[in-house]
Design a protein around this motif. Structure first.
Motif, mmCIF file in Angstrom:
data_model
loop_
_atom_site.group_PDB
_atom_site.id
_atom_site.type_symbol
_atom_site.label_atom_id
_atom_site.label_comp_id
_atom_site.label_asym_id
_atom_site.label_seq_id
_atom_site.Cartn_x
_atom_site.Cartn_y
_atom_site.Cartn_z
ATOM 1 N N LEU A 2 29.221 -29.416 -32.425
ATOM 2 C CA LEU A 2 29.938 -30.524 -31.785
ATOM 3 C C LEU A 2 29.852 -31.717 -32.721
ATOM 4 O O LEU A 2 28.815 -31.921 -33.378
ATOM 5 N N ARG A 3 30.934 -32.499 -32.814
ATOM 6 C CA ARG A 3 30.877 -33.709 -33.620
ATOM 7 C C ARG A 3 31.203 -34.920 -32.757
ATOM 8 O O ARG A 3 32.299 -35.003 -32.195
ATOM 9 N N LEU A 4 30.267 -35.826 -32.684
ATOM 10 C CA LEU A 4 30.463 -37.065 -31.963
ATOM 11 C C LEU A 4 30.937 -38.141 -32.932
ATOM 12 O O LEU A 4 30.526 -38.161 -34.095
ATOM 13 N N SER A 5 31.780 -39.024 -32.430
ATOM 14 C CA SER A 5 32.262 -40.154 -33.221
ATOM 15 C C SER A 5 31.967 -41.446 -32.489
ATOM 16 O O SER A 5 31.949 -41.481 -31.254
ATOM 17 N N CYS A 6 31.770 -42.498 -33.252
ATOM 18 C CA CYS A 6 31.558 -43.832 -32.691
ATOM 19 C C CYS A 6 32.402 -44.806 -33.483
ATOM 20 O O CYS A 6 32.128 -45.045 -34.662
ATOM 21 N N ALA A 7 33.421 -45.337 -32.848
ATOM 22 C CA ALA A 7 34.316 -46.280 -33.501
ATOM 23 C C ALA A 7 33.880 -47.705 -33.190
ATOM 24 O O ALA A 7 33.712 -48.065 -32.017
ATOM 25 N N ALA A 8 33.696 -48.494 -34.229
ATOM 26 C CA ALA A 8 33.280 -49.888 -34.064
ATOM 27 C C ALA A 8 34.463 -50.822 -34.287
ATOM 28 O O ALA A 8 35.320 -50.564 -35.128
ATOM 29 N N SER A 9 34.488 -51.896 -33.527
ATOM 30 C CA SER A 9 35.522 -52.914 -33.700
ATOM 31 C C SER A 9 34.894 -54.279 -33.464
ATOM 32 O O SER A 9 33.765 -54.389 -32.999
ATOM 33 N N GLY A 10 35.649 -55.300 -33.801
ATOM 34 C CA GLY A 10 35.124 -56.651 -33.670
ATOM 35 C C GLY A 10 34.435 -57.076 -34.952
ATOM 36 O O GLY A 10 34.907 -56.789 -36.047
ATOM 37 N N ARG A 11 33.313 -57.741 -34.818
ATOM 38 C CA ARG A 11 32.590 -58.243 -35.975
ATOM 39 C C ARG A 11 31.744 -57.107 -36.573
ATOM 40 O O ARG A 11 30.510 -57.095 -36.479
ATOM 41 N N THR A 12 32.394 -56.193 -37.236
ATOM 42 C CA THR A 12 31.715 -54.984 -37.704
ATOM 43 C C THR A 12 30.712 -55.246 -38.827
ATOM 44 O O THR A 12 29.863 -54.401 -39.096
ATOM 45 N N VAL A 13 30.816 -56.416 -39.462
ATOM 46 C CA VAL A 13 29.831 -56.736 -40.491
ATOM 47 C C VAL A 13 28.447 -56.890 -39.873
ATOM 48 O O VAL A 13 27.430 -56.865 -40.578
ATOM 49 N N SER A 14 28.397 -57.042 -38.545
ATOM 50 C CA SER A 14 27.114 -57.130 -37.852
ATOM 51 C C SER A 14 26.536 -55.762 -37.531
ATOM 52 O O SER A 14 25.442 -55.665 -37.003
ATOM 53 N N ALA A 15 27.294 -54.727 -37.839
ATOM 54 C CA ALA A 15 26.818 -53.369 -37.545
ATOM 55 C C ALA A 15 26.208 -52.783 -38.803
ATOM 56 O O ALA A 15 26.695 -51.796 -39.343
ATOM 57 N N LEU A 16 25.127 -53.415 -39.271
ATOM 58 C CA LEU A 16 24.529 -52.960 -40.520
ATOM 59 C C LEU A 16 23.806 -51.638 -40.344
ATOM 60 O O LEU A 16 23.968 -50.710 -41.121
ATOM 61 N N LEU A 17 22.986 -51.548 -39.322
ATOM 62 C CA LEU A 17 22.261 -50.324 -39.037
ATOM 63 C C LEU A 17 22.906 -49.667 -37.820
ATOM 64 O O LEU A 17 23.083 -50.305 -36.796
ATOM 65 N N MET A 18 23.262 -48.404 -37.961
ATOM 66 C CA MET A 18 23.887 -47.680 -36.863
ATOM 67 C C MET A 18 22.964 -46.544 -36.447
ATOM 68 O O MET A 18 22.264 -45.968 -37.284
ATOM 69 N N ALA A 19 23.012 -46.210 -35.177
ATOM 70 C CA ALA A 19 22.117 -45.172 -34.688
ATOM 71 C C ALA A 19 22.748 -44.413 -33.532
ATOM 72 O O ALA A 19 23.677 -44.896 -32.886
ATOM 73 N N TRP A 20 22.217 -43.258 -33.302
ATOM 74 C CA TRP A 20 22.527 -42.466 -32.112
ATOM 75 C C TRP A 20 21.251 -42.305 -31.295
ATOM 76 O O TRP A 20 20.176 -42.027 -31.842
ATOM 77 N N PHE A 21 21.405 -42.496 -30.003
ATOM 78 C CA PHE A 21 20.343 -42.241 -29.043
ATOM 79 C C PHE A 21 20.892 -41.276 -28.004
ATOM 80 O O PHE A 21 22.105 -41.078 -27.911
ATOM 81 N N ARG A 22 20.007 -40.723 -27.212
ATOM 82 C CA ARG A 22 20.460 -39.872 -26.116
ATOM 83 C C ARG A 22 19.552 -40.072 -24.912
ATOM 84 O O ARG A 22 18.401 -40.491 -25.044
ATOM 85 N N GLN A 23 20.100 -39.760 -23.756
ATOM 86 C CA GLN A 23 19.329 -39.890 -22.525
ATOM 87 C C GLN A 23 19.645 -38.728 -21.599
ATOM 88 O O GLN A 23 20.804 -38.560 -21.192
ATOM 89 N N ALA A 24 18.629 -37.947 -21.315
ATOM 90 C CA ALA A 24 18.768 -36.838 -20.380
ATOM 91 C C ALA A 24 18.500 -37.347 -18.963
ATOM 92 O O ALA A 24 17.827 -38.366 -18.786
ATOM 93 N N PRO A 25 19.001 -36.651 -17.963
ATOM 94 C CA PRO A 25 18.775 -37.083 -16.569
ATOM 95 C C PRO A 25 17.288 -37.224 -16.265
ATOM 96 O O PRO A 25 16.496 -36.316 -16.546
ATOM 97 N N GLY A 26 16.921 -38.362 -15.722
ATOM 98 C CA GLY A 26 15.534 -38.587 -15.339
ATOM 99 C C GLY A 26 14.595 -38.913 -16.478
ATOM 100 O O GLY A 26 13.383 -39.036 -16.262
ATOM 101 N N LYS A 27 15.140 -39.059 -17.670
ATOM 102 C CA LYS A 27 14.297 -39.347 -18.830
ATOM 103 C C LYS A 27 14.703 -40.663 -19.480
ATOM 104 O O LYS A 27 15.797 -41.174 -19.244
ATOM 105 N N GLU A 28 13.822 -41.182 -20.315
ATOM 106 C CA GLU A 28 14.129 -42.405 -21.021
ATOM 107 C C GLU A 28 15.055 -42.128 -22.194
ATOM 108 O O GLU A 28 15.148 -41.007 -22.700
ATOM 109 N N ARG A 29 15.731 -43.180 -22.604
ATOM 110 C CA ARG A 29 16.602 -43.060 -23.769
ATOM 111 C C ARG A 29 15.744 -42.800 -25.001
ATOM 112 O O ARG A 29 14.725 -43.462 -25.203
#
Length: 124
Positions: free
Chosen positions: A18-45
């Motif tokens: 599976l390939r996930l995508s994340c499109a950024a808009s707006g002041r993208t120069v502020s998006a220096l570090l990008m990350a992926w997180f996940r959260q399962a039901p009943g669990k912390e991110r």
């Protein structure tokens, strides 16, 4: 402000890709570090992966174990998460996050901007 929109989630079987995508808009120069997180039901991110602006600094959570690959295309203001050999325990909502500082961190509270998330469900 930076707006983040994730896409690419869905229902897949164990072992699929599976390939996930994340499109950024707006002041993208502020998006220096990008990350992926996940959260399962009943669990912390939890942290999945992070990538610096140039792509030279990449970090993964231990459970990734070579199955996932994070990348970014700054020309398209998009970050990707390629997920291979997915497992049922990978099920959850996957969130894209951006940080205005490029200091690497795995703490959700250190990130400035978040997307709405995309659901990934892996059946066994």
């Amino acid at each position: 402000q930076v707006q983040l929109v994730e896409s690419g989630g869905g229902l897949v079987q164990a072992g699929d890709s599976l390939r996930l995508s994340c499109a950024a808009s707006g002041r993208t120069v502020s998006a220096l570090l990008m990350a992926w997180f996940r959260q399962a039901p009943g669990k912390e991110r939890e942290f999945v992966a992070t990538i610096s602006w140039s792509g030279s600094a990449i970090n993964y959570a231990g459970f990734v174990k070579g199955r996932f690959t994070i990348s970014r295309d700054n020309g398209k203001n998009t970050v990707y998460l390629q997920m291979n050999s997915v497992k049922p325990e990978d099920t959850g909502v996957y969130y894209c996050a951006a940080r205005a500082r490029e200091v690497v961190t795995t703490e959700p509270s250190d990130y400035d901007y978040w997307g709405q998330g995309t659901q990934v469900t892996v059946s066994s």
